[in-house]
Design an enzyme around this catalytic site. Structure first.
Site, PDB file in Angstrom:
ATOM      1  N   HIS A  56       0.848  -1.197   0.000  1.00 45.55           N
ATOM      2  CA  HIS A  56       0.000   0.000   0.000  1.00 45.55           C
ATOM      3  C   HIS A  56       0.878   1.239   0.000  1.00 45.55           C
ATOM      4  O   HIS A  56       2.095   1.154   0.116  1.00 45.55           O
ATOM      5  CB  HIS A  56      -0.995  -0.012   1.167  1.00 45.55           C
ATOM      6  N   HIS A  58       1.376   3.978   1.925  1.00 47.65           N
ATOM      7  CA  HIS A  58       1.925   4.756   3.040  1.00 47.65           C
ATOM      8  C   HIS A  58       3.448   4.804   2.991  1.00 47.65           C
ATOM      9  O   HIS A  58       4.102   3.803   2.676  1.00 47.65           O
ATOM     10  CB  HIS A  58       1.459   4.180   4.368  1.00 47.65           C
ATOM     11  N   ASP A  60       5.779   4.765   5.108  1.00 51.23           N
ATOM     12  CA  ASP A  60       6.575   3.823   5.898  1.00 51.23           C
ATOM     13  C   ASP A  60       6.575   2.417   5.305  1.00 51.23           C
ATOM     14  O   ASP A  60       7.137   1.494   5.902  1.00 51.23           O
ATOM     15  CB  ASP A  60       6.126   3.800   7.366  1.00 51.23           C
ATOM     16  N   HIS A  61       6.004   2.275   4.116  1.00 52.87           N
ATOM     17  CA  HIS A  61       6.081   1.011   3.380  1.00 52.87           C
ATOM     18  C   HIS A  61       6.734   1.164   2.002  1.00 52.87           C
ATOM     19  O   HIS A  61       7.080   0.158   1.379  1.00 52.87           O
ATOM     20  CB  HIS A  61       4.685   0.386   3.248  1.00 52.87           C
ATOM     21  N   HIS A 114      -7.689  -0.577   5.732  1.00 52.20           N
ATOM     22  CA  HIS A 114      -6.649   0.336   6.236  1.00 52.20           C
ATOM     23  C   HIS A 114      -6.441   1.438   5.214  1.00 52.20           C
ATOM     24  O   HIS A 114      -6.418   2.622   5.545  1.00 52.20           O
ATOM     25  CB  HIS A 114      -5.373  -0.463   6.482  1.00 52.20           C
ATOM     26  N   ASP A 133      -0.451  -3.990   6.753  1.00 49.55           N
ATOM     27  CA  ASP A 133      -1.265  -3.323   7.769  1.00 49.55           C
ATOM     28  C   ASP A 133      -2.736  -3.720   7.690  1.00 49.55           C
ATOM     29  O   ASP A 133      -3.601  -2.974   8.164  1.00 49.55           O
ATOM     30  CB  ASP A 133      -1.124  -1.803   7.632  1.00 49.55           C
ATOM     31  N   HIS A 171       4.300  -4.501  11.187  1.00 49.45           N
ATOM     32  CA  HIS A 171       4.765  -3.706  12.318  1.00 49.45           C
ATOM     33  C   HIS A 171       4.956  -4.559  13.560  1.00 49.45           C
ATOM     34  O   HIS A 171       4.326  -5.607  13.713  1.00 49.45           O
ATOM     35  CB  HIS A 171       3.755  -2.600  12.647  1.00 49.45           C
TER      36      HIS A 171
END
Length: 255
Positions: A56, A58, A60-61, A114, A133, A171
């Protein structure tokens, strides 16, 4: 032979996963929160990155996607429905499509909730699913863009996989998730035992992922929202499963 999977801690509490096929030398990374630890793990093993599988949009990915693509010439794979928010894709996929890493085929699942456009990758021959996530160890991601009904349907797809499947999530939130889970099912013996195990692992500096789907089905309150005892515990006996999930997710958001 099953794929070799290496867990790589990134940023503060993210995970990336190297997925290596020894027979062909093909190596993918599932999500790339940052490039440096992934590049170091590749160099340590003498592996060349052939694919980057994105779940996805975001940051942080995907923050490490471009440096890794530039260094290795890796193919970037992600959701067609989310291509406008992802790094440029070499292969855009949707539910029902497949991705080949060396000699093994992965199946793409839409797991929206999400985010709208979140996907997971299931490699049945290796008994692994990469959920980022969506489904997490003892938890699930916040419902930022979708609805409770959408997220519940996504979790249902994952819950239907073989129970021995290993769940590689995005995570290290398991300890906090466990504390919350105990507010829903404080007398669940499987949950009590798991929370103790998670505490021991974290004290030893060990990751708590992957987890087995069977463990999640026995202890994860978000997967258990359809069970009568969980509905009773949150004061929603007889309510629709998705509504109970939404109540539990709301409680976690305020936890």
């Amino acid at each position: 032979m099953p794929l070799e999977i290496v867990t790589i801690p990134c940023l503060g509490d993210n995970y990336a996963y190297l997925v290596h096929d020894a027979a062909t030398g093909a190596t993918a990374v599932v999500d790339a929160p940052e490039a440096a630890p992934i590049a170091a793990a590749l160099a340590d093993r003498g592996w060349r990155l052939t694919d980057i599988l994105v779940t996805h949009h975001h940051h942080d990915h995907v923050g490490g996607v471009e440096p890794l693509r530039s260094a290795h010439g890796a193919r970037v794979v992600g959701a067609a429905s989310d291509a406008h928010r992802l790094p440029p894709l070499d292969l855009a996929v949707a539910e029902g499509d497949t991705v080949t890493i060396g000699g093994e085929t992965g199946h793409v699942l839409d797991v929206w909730g999400h985010t709208v456009g979140h996907i997971a990758y299931h490699f049945p021959a290796s008994g692994a699913v990469f959920t980022a996530d969506s489904l997490m160890a003892l938890g699930c991601g916040r419902v930022f863009e979708g609805t409770a009904e959408m997220m519940w349907a996504s979790l249902g797809k994952l819950a239907a996989l073989p129970p021995e499947t290993l769940v590689f999530s995005g995570h290290e939130y398991t300890a906090t998730n466990g504390r919350f889970a105990l507010t829903i099912e404080p007398d669940n013996p499987a949950l009590l035992a798991r929370v103790e195990d998670v505490a021991a692992r974290r004290a030893a500096g060990q990751p708590t992922v992957p987890s087995r789907l069977s463990e999640e089905l026995a202890t994860n309150p978000f997967l258990r929202a359809g069970r009568p005892e969980v509905k009773e515990a949150v004061g929603m006996a007889g309510a629709a499963d998705a509504a109970v999930f939404g109540e539990i997710r709301g409680r976690k958001d305020r936890f």
